[in-house]
Design an enzyme around this catalytic site. Structure first.
Site, PDB file in Angstrom:
ATOM      1  NE  ARG A 165      -3.825  -2.163   0.026  1.00 48.38           N
ATOM      2  CZ  ARG A 165      -4.654  -2.744  -0.903  1.00 48.38           C
ATOM      3  NH1 ARG A 165      -4.137  -2.234  -2.260  1.00 48.38           N
ATOM      4  NH2 ARG A 165      -5.381  -3.463  -0.990  1.00 48.38           N
ATOM      5  CG  ASN A 216      -2.886  -2.482  -6.830  1.00 48.93           C
ATOM      6  OD1 ASN A 216      -1.809  -3.086  -6.498  1.00 48.93           O
ATOM      7  ND2 ASN A 216      -4.089  -2.819  -6.203  1.00 48.93           N
ATOM      8  CG  HIS A 240      -5.921 -14.291  -7.810  1.00 46.81           C
ATOM      9  ND1 HIS A 240      -5.742 -13.312  -7.179  1.00 46.81           N
ATOM     10  CD2 HIS A 240      -6.577 -14.107  -8.769  1.00 46.81           C
ATOM     11  CE1 HIS A 240      -6.022 -12.234  -7.817  1.00 46.81           C
ATOM     12  NE2 HIS A 240      -6.714 -12.662  -8.767  1.00 46.81           N
ATOM     13  CG  ASP A 279      -4.474 -12.845  -4.081  1.00 47.96           C
ATOM     14  OD1 ASP A 279      -3.979 -11.875  -4.688  1.00 47.96           O
ATOM     15  OD2 ASP A 279      -5.488 -13.380  -4.606  1.00 47.96           O
ATOM     16  N   GLY A 326     -10.477  -8.712  -0.540  1.00 50.85           N
ATOM     17  CA  GLY A 326      -9.283  -8.934  -0.305  1.00 50.85           C
ATOM     18  C   GLY A 326      -8.816  -9.338   1.191  1.00 50.85           C
TER      19      GLY A 326
END
Lengths: 438, 323
Positions: free
Chosen positions: A77, A107, A245, A318, A337
């Site tokens: 993040r 991202n 995934h 993940d 998530g």
């Protein structure tokens, strides 16, 4: 709290170890010597004539000494969403889970579609001295699915492969061009296989549970449609495609057929998809809201079969940090998530404890296999290789307690789960970066 | 009808969040209590003081006229203080989360929260965070328990029973909380339930809820005792579920011709508000010999009085209030 890299050690002897290297099939009692950042030597006979004077020693107490884990899919993040996690907090979480190399998705904010962001992430992670962090680059600028990002230059700056992170490249023509362009440089594209228009507004797997709960279902076909499309586009362009995934029997069948035909297609899955199913959503548990959604029991069984027959190449955590504000909401509004770094080893070891795979085969899926897939110099015990190691007790039982996780976000779908197998010590470049407190 | 004190002991739940999971005895208890209020509501003096001193919040995150009014009337007729909170004036619009709103209201010591929310499960989430009883006034496409109870009361008064009846629920099953609550209730009470709709408006694995699914309305209505129409929830529809209103009405709107397949004395129901000429022909809707639509509204008040009474007694007698 800043974690400073400790001084690189001189020589350290790891004695009374069960040396495990899934790459070479090594599984013997022995010892290992690190010198500075490198593995100097290891084997059964090492130190048979006694330890050298003045050397630091670690008594492994018979636990497994293995290559550090390689996690090929984690969302970090930083930069942009530091309230959910930082390179430091997720770095500590990684090392507590035995992960010594991880690859992060683009991202972030800003998106990793520019060389400067690749360099920012790599430099910050290097300074922290925790797990080694490698970024993926974006396939399209801003992850918007329209214009190609500068994949060639991003690769030169250190991007390992390319993905639009948590969304598929929706437009088939854009994907065709992306694959074709990536093939120019021999780059791999990693797809989140979910047809966006079928998944739009969806909360969980379509089926009886979703119908009972009045939630909007995401049909399993959303996955296989993109997998089939991209297999055909990869064949058309001669590119390397990897599916992240994978969670459904139908998509796994498509990958299996493509592999049989000799296409350069690979895939991974994540622990929730072989350990959990849609029943976990229960009474609107938002920690069980994942993307792709937890599927039906027969899909879970198909994932295990595909791990056994090699259709699935690797397992990734993940890791998807979401703070409380993003999860303590009505199910439809909650974010997708779950965090996964600290539970990667223990939940993956269920494959071994449940006798689906041997210990070495299980470990290979989170060490050598992802390292080889990405061309990383990691995931194996080798002389003169970086001393990235874990010491773990495969038998030790513990209970996942989300509040005790080191990651800043605590959204684990495995909260409360009894598991078996625990990392005792993690070593990166010869330095101990994590040690389990008893 | 048994007396109040023993009724209460038989209802072991603090909240009414849904019909799924309620036993036949618990449903019967709620219906019996409701029945007693029907007569009272027809008297000139409708007021009781059972809820004197109790505070009821109507917390509606979604537009509603009839359900909110029905709950308000029910609370007032029992002598309680009823506060209506509509979303337009609430803090939600200012960015407050559902849980924060729940905590704020909880601090005002309400006895019952009646909550409607556009998201499935939102009422369950809120119920976890408050000390009072919560009644689900409809959550997303999940449940609308008081609607199912009032439908059951209506059917029971007209047909004298629920067990063994053949009920066709027709229309927008996919988006309907009314359908889900009714399916659970009718199955629990021994009725047979059919779902009649175009395939685009039937949720996946609907048959696993215990319904027989029909995509031909004439076949679906054959020999039915009850024809329960659902409102087409255009506001929840993203994308095309059918080509046009005209085509929808042609195949799935209730008119006399299709109704001819049902039993001669089949009862027509609709939870309202009706879309005339969309899911139901005006002539049929206004056929007061066969349509129970107005009666459903009347039963709604009685059912909500019973729910408020039973839940407030449960709380006061079994739960120490640790606020």
């Amino acid at each position: 709290m800043a974690v400073k890299p400790s001084q690189t050690q001189g020589r350290v002897a790891y004695i009374n170890a069960r040396l495990m290297d899934p790459a070479s099939g090594l599984d013997v009692k022995g010892a290992l010597l690190t010198d500075g950042e490198m593995i100097a030597d290891f084997g059964t006979q090492l130190f048979a004539d006694g330890l050298p004077e003045g050397i630091a020693t670690v008594d492994c107490q018979g636990f497994c000494l293995a290559p550090g884990l390689v996690d090929m899919r984690a969302q970090l993040r930083e930069p942009g969403d530091e309230n959910k996690g930082t390179l430091a907090s997720d770095g500590r979480s990684a090392t507590a889970g035995g992960v010594t190399s991880l690859v992060c998705l683009p991202n972030t904010q800003p998106v990793i579609d520019d060389m400067s962001v690749v360099e920012f992430v790599a430099r910050r992670a290097r300074l922290l001295g925790l797990a080694k962090v490698y970024p993926y680059g974006a396939v399209t600028k801003g992850l918007e699915g329209r214009e190609l990002a500068e994949m060639g230059m991003l690769a030169e700056a250190g991007a390992l492969a390319f993905t639009d992170a948590i969304k598929a490249v929706a437009d088939a023509q854009v994907m065709r061009r992306a694959l074709s362009y990536a093939a120019t440089f021999g780059l791999m594209i990693i797809e989140h296989p979910e047809e966006p228009s079928l998944a739009a507004g969806g909360d969980m797997n379509a089926g009886e549970t979703a119908t009972r709960l009045g939630l909007t279902g995401i049909p399993r076909q959303a996955e296989v449609i993109i997998v089939e499309r991209d297999i055909h586009l990869a064949e058309l362009t001669g590119a390397r495609i990897h599916f992240a995934h994978v969670s459904t029997a139908q998509a796994l069948d498509a990958v299996r057929r493509a592999k049989t035909r000799g296409l350069a297609v690979t895939c991974d899955t994540a622990p929730p998809y072989f350990a959990l199913n849609e029943i976990e959503v229960g009474d609107y548990r938002t920690f069980a809201k994942l993307s792709p959604p937890l599927r039906a029991e027969d899909d879970r069984e198909a994932v295990i079969e595909a791990l056994k027959d090699g259709t699935i190449d690797t397992i990734a955590s993940d890791h998807t940090p979401q703070d409380e504000d993003a999860k303590r909401l009505p199910f439809a509004q909650a974010a997708f998530g779950g965090v996964g770094l600290e539970t990667l080893l223990a939940v993956t070891l269920e494959l071994y404890h449940n006798a689906h795979l041997s210990l070495a085969e299980t470990l290979r899926l989170i060490t050598q296999a992802p390292a080889d897939l990405l061309g990383l110099p990691a995931g194996r015990l080798e002389k003169a290789a970086a001393a990235d190691l874990i010491l773990f007790d495969p038998a030790r039982g513990w209970k996942v307690d989300a509040d005790k996780l080191l990651s800043k976000s605590k959204n684990s779908p495995f909260d409360g789960r009894p598991v078996q197998g625990r990392v005792v010590r993690t070593v990166v470049d010869g330095r101990t970066v994590f040690q389990l407190e008893d | 009808m048994s007396d109040t004190a023993s009724d209460v002991l038989d209802f072991p739940h603090r909240h009414l969040l849904g019909i799924e999971g309620l036993s036949p005895d618990e449903i019967t208890l709620l219906l019996d209590r409701s029945e007693s209020y029907v007569e009272q509501n027809r008297q000139a003096d409708k007021k009781k003081s059972i809820l004197r001193g109790r505070t009821i919040f109507n917390l509606f995150f979604e537009a509603s006229t009839r359900t909110r009014t029905s709950f308000e009337l029910a609370g007032k007729r029992l002598g309680g203080d009823v506060i209506n909170m509509s979303v337009a004036t609430s803090a939600i619009k200012k960015g407050e989360t559902l849980i924060d709103t729940a905590m704020t209201l909880n601090a005002m010591h309400p006895d019952v929260l009646v909550v409607r929310h556009p998201n499935s499960g939102a009422v369950n989430l809120l119920a976890e965070k408050v000390n009072c009883s919560v009644i689900n006034g409809g959550d997303g496409a999940h449940e609308h328990p008081t609607q199912a109870l009032l439908d059951a009361l209506t059917i029971h008064r007209r047909k004298g029973r629920l067990a063994g009846l053949l009920v066709a629920i027709c229309g927008d099953i996919l988006h309907s909380r009314v359908a889900r609550s009714n399916i659970h209730l009718l199955n629990t009470m021994g009725a047979r339930v059919r779902a009649v709709a175009p395939k685009t408006l039937v949720p996946s694995s609907a048959e696993r809820l215990g319904v027989e699914v029909f995509d031909d309305m004439n076949a679906g209505l054959a020999d039915c005792d009850i024809v329960m129409m659902l409102r087409l929830q255009s506001e929840r529809m993203q994308g095309n579920f059918f080509p046009s209103i005209r085509e929808y009405f042609h195949f799935f709107g209730l008119d006399y011709e299709k109704l001819g397949n049902a039993k001669e004395d089949a009862l027509i129901m609709h939870p309202g508000p009706m879309n005339r000429g969309v899911e139901i022909d005006s002539e049929v809707a206004d056929d007061y010999g066969r349509s129970a639509i107005r009666e459903q509204v009347e039963m709604g008040v009685a059912v909500r009085m019973a729910c408020l009474e039973i839940l407030t007694r449960t709380v006061s007698e079994t739960e120490p209030r640790n606020l």
